[in-house]
Design a protein around this motif. Structure first.
Motif, mmCIF file in Angstrom:
data_model
loop_
_atom_site.group_PDB
_atom_site.id
_atom_site.type_symbol
_atom_site.label_atom_id
_atom_site.label_comp_id
_atom_site.label_asym_id
_atom_site.label_seq_id
_atom_site.Cartn_x
_atom_site.Cartn_y
_atom_site.Cartn_z
ATOM 1 N N SER A 190 0.836 -1.199 0.000
ATOM 2 C CA SER A 190 0.000 0.000 0.000
ATOM 3 C C SER A 190 0.872 1.251 0.000
ATOM 4 N N PHE A 191 2.032 1.176 0.627
ATOM 5 C CA PHE A 191 2.961 2.306 0.630
ATOM 6 C C PHE A 191 3.525 2.531 -0.770
ATOM 7 N N ASN A 223 2.079 1.670 -3.535
ATOM 8 C CA ASN A 223 0.984 2.173 -4.372
ATOM 9 C C ASN A 223 0.839 3.684 -4.244
ATOM 10 N N ARG A 224 1.068 4.198 -3.043
ATOM 11 C CA ARG A 224 0.951 5.645 -2.845
ATOM 12 C C ARG A 224 2.035 6.407 -3.598
ATOM 13 N N LYS A 253 -2.368 4.180 -13.608
ATOM 14 C CA LYS A 253 -2.052 3.171 -12.604
ATOM 15 C C LYS A 253 -0.911 2.278 -13.088
ATOM 16 N N SER A 261 0.768 7.635 -6.790
ATOM 17 C CA SER A 261 -0.457 8.444 -6.759
ATOM 18 C C SER A 261 -0.394 9.668 -7.673
#
Length: 307
Positions: free
Chosen positions: A205-206, A208-209, A217, A212
């Motif tokens: 998740s880190f 993925n940020r 994507k 951002s």
């Protein structure tokens, strides 16, 4: 089974004299005699027989005495062992850590900890596992503390940051990006990216940020639990796949290129996880504080935590 009566029997077997045994046990002689009668009734055999003013063990008494003596000896050893755990320089610690920390960082950490003569009576049991398993073990009490990544929604766990690892992009040696000295997140978008499974903790998740602010994507390829397998697949240059991983020394043995990522947040923290619920022995607090001091020492030396 009445353990008090078995203990009374153990003492009676040693003295073979009611008055002396009762005095040692700080009970009355009739109370001791009644306890032995109850034990004999439960077992259905005579344990003592008269010998003048004293008594002696029957063959059944001698048989029971051999087992009871061994049993209470083991109990006393266990009691003495656990009694030592009140001291900060003695005890057993169950310690978990991520697989990649087992190649260099954890062995050096343990070597330094056990080099202190004050820690010679502390035993450490090791558990190599992913973050999810480590947290589960800490919550059920089978592990006392562990190195892991952060996992959200774990109110019963304390996460103390101890290490900082830079994130890099790994490619095969003949990948189109292999000659780059650094990479932006935008430059990674055309290539299939290997992701972490949920069991690895917060790292995916880190990552993925970090994407951002990109135009689209990232191109997800597959998921894996740890860096060694990721590096193995990347080294084959299958589909020109890449991965974003911590900068680990152990990956240098693979035919890959590690490329720094041009992003201010391209790093992750390693945490020391402990339970908020289970009681902590003094020796665990000693080990916990040693880990923090050791990590601070490395920070002050500006050591590279590529591990």
């Amino acid at each position: 089974m009445n353990f008090n009566n078995l203990y009374y029997f153990k003492i009676m077997a040693e003295f073979q004299h009611y008055t002396q045994a009762a005095k040692f046990l700080c009970i009355t002689q009739p109370s001791l005699s009644r306890a032995m009668s109850i034990l004999e009734e439960d077992l259905g055999v005579a344990l003592f027989e008269k010998e003048g003013r004293n008594v002696r063990l029957t063959k059944y008494g001698r048989l029971l005495s051999s087992y009871v003596s061994k049993g209470f000896h083991e109990i006393e050893l266990g009691y003495d062992l656990l009694h030592q755990f009140k001291k900060k320089d003695s005890g057993i610690i169950d310690f978990s850590f991520l697989f990649v920390l087992g190649y260099h960082f954890v062995p050096i950490l343990i070597k330094n900890f056990l080099a202190d003569i004050n820690h010679k009576n502390i035993t450490i049991n090791f558990h190599q596992c992913d973050t999810a398993t480590s947290i589960k073990k800490i919550k059920d009490g089978s592990v006392d503390l562990g190195f892991c990544t952060y996992m959200p929604n774990e109110p019963d766990i304390n996460f103390t940051p101890v290490l900082k690892q830079n994130l890099v992009c790994i490619t095969s040696l003949n990948h189109p990006l292999a000659n780059q000295t650094s990479l932006s997140m935008e430059e990674l978008l055309p290539y299939p990216i290997i992701s972490y499974t949920e069991s690895a903790g917060e790292i995916q998740s880190f990552i993925n940020r970090l994407f951002s602010g990109c135009s689209k994507k990232p191109n997800h390829f597959c998921t894996m639990a740890e860096e060694i397998t990721m590096a193995g697949l990347v080294s084959t240059n299958h589909n020109n796949c890449i991965a974003i991983v911590p900068d680990l020394d152990v990956l240098d043995s693979f035919s890959i290129k590690k490329i720094p990522i041009d992003h201010p947040n391209a790093f992750r923290n390693i945490y020391l996880a402990t339970s908020k619920i289970h009681p902590t022995l003094p020796c665990i607090e000693v080990f916990f504080n040693f880990i923090l001091q050791y990590a601070n020492f490395l920070n002050e030396k500006h050591e590279d935590f590529s591990l």
